[in-house]
Design a protein around this motif. Sequence first.
Motif, mmCIF file in Angstrom:
data_model
loop_
_atom_site.group_PDB
_atom_site.id
_atom_site.type_symbol
_atom_site.label_atom_id
_atom_site.label_comp_id
_atom_site.label_asym_id
_atom_site.label_seq_id
_atom_site.Cartn_x
_atom_site.Cartn_y
_atom_site.Cartn_z
ATOM 1 N N UNK A 137 -18.958 -24.089 -1.869
ATOM 2 C CA UNK A 137 -17.802 -24.357 -1.016
ATOM 3 C C UNK A 137 -16.555 -23.867 -1.739
ATOM 4 N N UNK A 138 -15.925 -22.830 -1.200
ATOM 5 C CA UNK A 138 -14.691 -22.302 -1.789
ATOM 6 C C UNK A 138 -13.501 -22.838 -1.017
ATOM 7 N N UNK A 139 -12.523 -23.346 -1.753
ATOM 8 C CA UNK A 139 -11.322 -23.907 -1.144
ATOM 9 C C UNK A 139 -10.106 -23.169 -1.700
ATOM 10 N N UNK A 140 -9.229 -22.733 -0.814
ATOM 11 C CA UNK A 140 -7.960 -22.135 -1.214
ATOM 12 C C UNK A 140 -6.839 -22.901 -0.532
ATOM 13 N N UNK A 141 -5.911 -23.401 -1.316
ATOM 14 C CA UNK A 141 -4.736 -24.080 -0.779
ATOM 15 C C UNK A 141 -3.554 -23.121 -0.906
ATOM 16 N N UNK A 142 -2.888 -22.861 0.217
ATOM 17 C CA UNK A 142 -1.766 -21.917 0.238
ATOM 18 C C UNK A 142 -0.584 -22.565 0.938
ATOM 19 N N UNK A 143 0.261 -23.293 0.207
ATOM 20 C CA UNK A 143 1.421 -23.931 0.835
ATOM 21 C C UNK A 143 2.355 -22.885 1.453
ATOM 22 N N UNK A 144 2.873 -23.187 2.638
ATOM 23 C CA UNK A 144 3.727 -22.219 3.350
ATOM 24 C C UNK A 144 5.037 -22.884 3.725
ATOM 25 N N UNK A 145 6.124 -22.417 3.125
ATOM 26 C CA UNK A 145 7.443 -22.964 3.401
ATOM 27 C C UNK A 145 7.989 -22.501 4.740
ATOM 28 N N UNK A 146 8.976 -23.230 5.240
ATOM 29 C CA UNK A 146 9.507 -22.952 6.578
ATOM 30 C C UNK A 146 10.391 -21.721 6.623
ATOM 31 N N UNK A 147 11.073 -21.406 5.513
ATOM 32 C CA UNK A 147 11.963 -20.254 5.537
ATOM 33 C C UNK A 147 11.253 -18.967 5.904
ATOM 34 N N UNK A 148 10.061 -18.787 5.354
ATOM 35 C CA UNK A 148 9.281 -17.594 5.687
ATOM 36 C C UNK A 148 8.456 -17.789 6.953
ATOM 37 N N UNK A 149 7.917 -18.988 7.141
ATOM 38 C CA UNK A 149 7.069 -19.239 8.311
ATOM 39 C C UNK A 149 7.841 -19.045 9.609
ATOM 40 N N UNK A 150 9.121 -19.427 9.606
ATOM 41 C CA UNK A 150 9.938 -19.306 10.818
ATOM 42 C C UNK A 150 10.170 -17.862 11.236
ATOM 43 N N UNK A 151 9.927 -16.929 10.344
ATOM 44 C CA UNK A 151 10.199 -15.524 10.645
ATOM 45 C C UNK A 151 8.953 -14.760 11.100
ATOM 46 N N UNK A 152 7.826 -15.461 11.217
ATOM 47 C CA UNK A 152 6.637 -14.812 11.754
ATOM 48 C C UNK A 152 6.803 -14.520 13.233
ATOM 49 N N UNK A 153 6.183 -13.448 13.684
ATOM 50 C CA UNK A 153 6.255 -13.081 15.102
ATOM 51 C C UNK A 153 4.920 -12.521 15.568
ATOM 52 N N UNK A 154 4.719 -12.586 16.878
ATOM 53 C CA UNK A 154 3.532 -11.995 17.498
ATOM 54 C C UNK A 154 3.952 -11.306 18.784
ATOM 55 N N UNK A 155 3.359 -10.173 19.051
ATOM 56 C CA UNK A 155 3.675 -9.452 20.276
ATOM 57 C C UNK A 155 2.404 -8.852 20.864
#
Length: 288
Positions: A137-155
Amino acid sequence: MRAITTQQITDQVRQLCIDACCALPPDAMAALQKARQQETQPLGRALLGQLIENAQLAGRENLPICQDTGVAIVWVELGQQARLAGGDLESAIHEGVRRGYQDGYLRKSIRDPLTGKNTGDNTPAVIHLRLVPGDTLKITVAPKGAGSENKGQLKMLTPSDGLEGVKDFVVQCVKEAGGSPCPPIIVGVGLGGTMEKAALLSKHALLREVGQPNPEPQAAQIEAELLERINALGIGPQGVGGRTTAMAVHLEVSPTHIACLPVAVSIQCNAARHASATLHMQDVKEEG
């Protein structure tokens, strides 16, 4: 019997939360150092030096690299032959996050979007589970802050937009983000699949070693072209101007419907935090 216990999972997730928030991975540190060497704008170069010093200090003192310790995103690769004992997987992960953020004195930032009430322990985590061959069982924890997360987009582009439309969208996303996601950034791009698949691909791309090209030559060529175009924007470290807006562009691709061309962009700040561990089955007492 032999199994991986939920207590093992909780204990490991707890430690990974602390490690990820406090210790910048070697690949991310190397990317920052390379960026400082290549940056020609004096203020940008000085800021890169401060980011490096901050990350080094955080590692030595076991303190968070950034005050925004983010959403706990947990990537799980579960071997098909692995056996779990002692409870359910998701509850064990959430408990590990709860303990990690409490014991590590990490900021709790998760709230109910309807009531605005903070959950108080940074749970629930966002969990992505994938079944893989094997019995680990491999586990990766990747905390994601809001400053960068808010700039994600999808089209949802169409095939007529073509690859040039995809590239233009990615560059435009970074241009609109400006200095908000704390550049120099890593840009994850998901192309193809469906709406949710593209978004997942873009986020998963951020886990790749910083600057490691896609093994598929055409995808790697697109990554290089996008990196050049993004750095030509001149946003620079922390948005003060310079040649280093992004340290890498990582593209992941999946086949899609003949009438679709979904593209998603996930932006990672300079604190490219993640920590991984692999758990193995051990002898446990069988209940009953």
